[in-house]
Motif scaffolding. Sequence first.
Motif, PDB file in Angstrom:
ATOM      1  N   ILE A 218       0.879  -1.170   0.000  1.00 39.66           N
ATOM      2  CA  ILE A 218       0.000   0.000   0.000  1.00 39.66           C
ATOM      3  C   ILE A 218       0.911   1.214   0.000  1.00 39.66           C
ATOM      4  O   ILE A 218       1.587   1.489   0.999  1.00 39.66           O
ATOM      5  N   CYS A 219       0.963   1.920  -1.115  1.00 34.81           N
ATOM      6  CA  CYS A 219       1.980   2.958  -1.293  1.00 34.81           C
ATOM      7  C   CYS A 219       1.357   4.342  -1.434  1.00 34.81           C
ATOM      8  O   CYS A 219       0.356   4.533  -2.122  1.00 34.81           O
ATOM      9  N   GLU A 220       2.009   5.300  -0.781  1.00 34.67           N
ATOM     10  CA  GLU A 220       1.618   6.692  -0.958  1.00 34.67           C
ATOM     11  C   GLU A 220       1.881   7.129  -2.393  1.00 34.67           C
ATOM     12  O   GLU A 220       2.656   6.532  -3.114  1.00 34.67           O
ATOM     13  N   LYS A 221       1.228   8.221  -2.796  1.00 40.18           N
ATOM     14  CA  LYS A 221       1.454   8.775  -4.120  1.00 40.18           C
ATOM     15  C   LYS A 221       2.694   9.678  -4.103  1.00 40.18           C
ATOM     16  O   LYS A 221       3.002  10.237  -3.048  1.00 40.18           O
ATOM     17  N   PRO A 222       3.372   9.843  -5.200  1.00 38.66           N
ATOM     18  CA  PRO A 222       3.189   9.093  -6.441  1.00 38.66           C
ATOM     19  C   PRO A 222       3.673   7.657  -6.269  1.00 38.66           C
ATOM     20  O   PRO A 222       4.657   7.418  -5.563  1.00 38.66           O
ATOM     21  N   LEU A 223       2.995   6.736  -6.886  1.00 40.76           N
ATOM     22  CA  LEU A 223       3.386   5.336  -6.761  1.00 40.76           C
ATOM     23  C   LEU A 223       4.834   5.149  -7.171  1.00 40.76           C
ATOM     24  O   LEU A 223       5.619   4.505  -6.470  1.00 40.76           O
ATOM     25  N   VAL A 224       5.195   5.704  -8.328  1.00 41.45           N
ATOM     26  CA  VAL A 224       6.578   5.721  -8.833  1.00 41.45           C
ATOM     27  C   VAL A 224       6.767   7.031  -9.592  1.00 41.45           C
ATOM     28  O   VAL A 224       5.814   7.783  -9.800  1.00 41.45           O
ATOM     29  N   LEU A 225       7.981   7.300 -10.037  1.00 41.10           N
ATOM     30  CA  LEU A 225       8.263   8.564 -10.710  1.00 41.10           C
ATOM     31  C   LEU A 225       8.140   8.489 -12.224  1.00 41.10           C
ATOM     32  O   LEU A 225       7.904   9.504 -12.879  1.00 41.10           O
ATOM     33  N   ASN A 226       8.304   7.300 -12.792  1.00 37.38           N
ATOM     34  CA  ASN A 226       8.353   7.169 -14.248  1.00 37.38           C
ATOM     35  C   ASN A 226       7.337   6.140 -14.749  1.00 37.38           C
ATOM     36  O   ASN A 226       7.115   5.113 -14.101  1.00 37.38           O
ATOM     37  N   PRO A 227       6.738   6.382 -15.908  1.00 38.61           N
ATOM     38  CA  PRO A 227       5.726   5.451 -16.433  1.00 38.61           C
ATOM     39  C   PRO A 227       6.245   4.029 -16.635  1.00 38.61           C
ATOM     40  O   PRO A 227       5.508   3.061 -16.421  1.00 38.61           O
TER      41      PRO A 227
END
Length: 322
Positions: free
Chosen positions: A98-107
């Motif tokens: 369960i991750c805070e936003k942004p999930l990741v930085l790159n698509p």
Amino acid sequence: MKRFALIGAAGYIAPRHMKAIKDTCNVLAAVLDPNDNVGVIDSYFPEADFFTEFERFDRHIDMLRRKSEPVDYVAICSPNYLHDAHIRFALRSGAHAICEKPLVLNPWNVDALSEIESESGCRIYNILQLRHHDAIKALRDKIAAAPPDKVFDVDLTYLTSRGHWYYVSWKGAVERSGGIATNIGVHFFDMLAWVFGPRRESVVHVHERDVAAGYLEFERARVRWFLSINADHLPEQAKAAGKRTYRSILIDGEELEFSEGFTDLHTTTYADILKGNGHGLDDARTAIETVFEIRQARPVGLRGDYHPFCARLPGLAQAGAL
């Protein structure tokens, strides 16, 4: 009762995760943070094991698994650039993330995580709490009920003042936070796409370390947006009232009131996940693509349909372009 681990306990958002875990009647078994200023844990789970070193935390999570006491979920509140690695750790440990936003930085990180999610059998969830806000849900219903050819004009304005510490911290480093549009805007961009449909166009007018502004076109909306962490950019009425934050969403000239109702959105999100729902990788993708494109774009200055606040920025109005 589910067992949780938490990565990143010393930051602003972590207590909301602790409260959500407690309010949904679950247990926080282990916590990791390189900083030891985490007395807030005592308010929720004083019996949780605490670690300042990832290696010892990793060993502990593995030991719990081997003792048939595994953690079911890993909540991730670490700096943005570490989310990808910590999500991978959760899935390798046999836990949902369960991750805070942004999930990741790159698509492309989303694509890689999708493969790992499939291999592990565990799920990756993103905290997109504005989708649970009553006012935003009501707005989405209103847009859906409008004539299908109706396109709305929206002005999104969000200023949240930050001090000098911001630029020294990881948040001030673009390679770690993704920059201002990612750091304070990603949840708004997610909300806009959720309410108004697919994104069709993006123009960036201003992009500095303390302010960013641009134009986004969605299927059902034309959006002028302005984000800032500089107190000098606050409207005069906010300054006069001693406020350091200003938030406004105008839709066809009408203010959307959503200043209340934020207190328990993380708890609502956790309850939704625990019911087998929750927002996954596909839900997170659009906002990640949006902020990535904003980060890569060359600002065009005061051209086209720009946010009114842009004209108040020192130097920009006189130059007419960056």
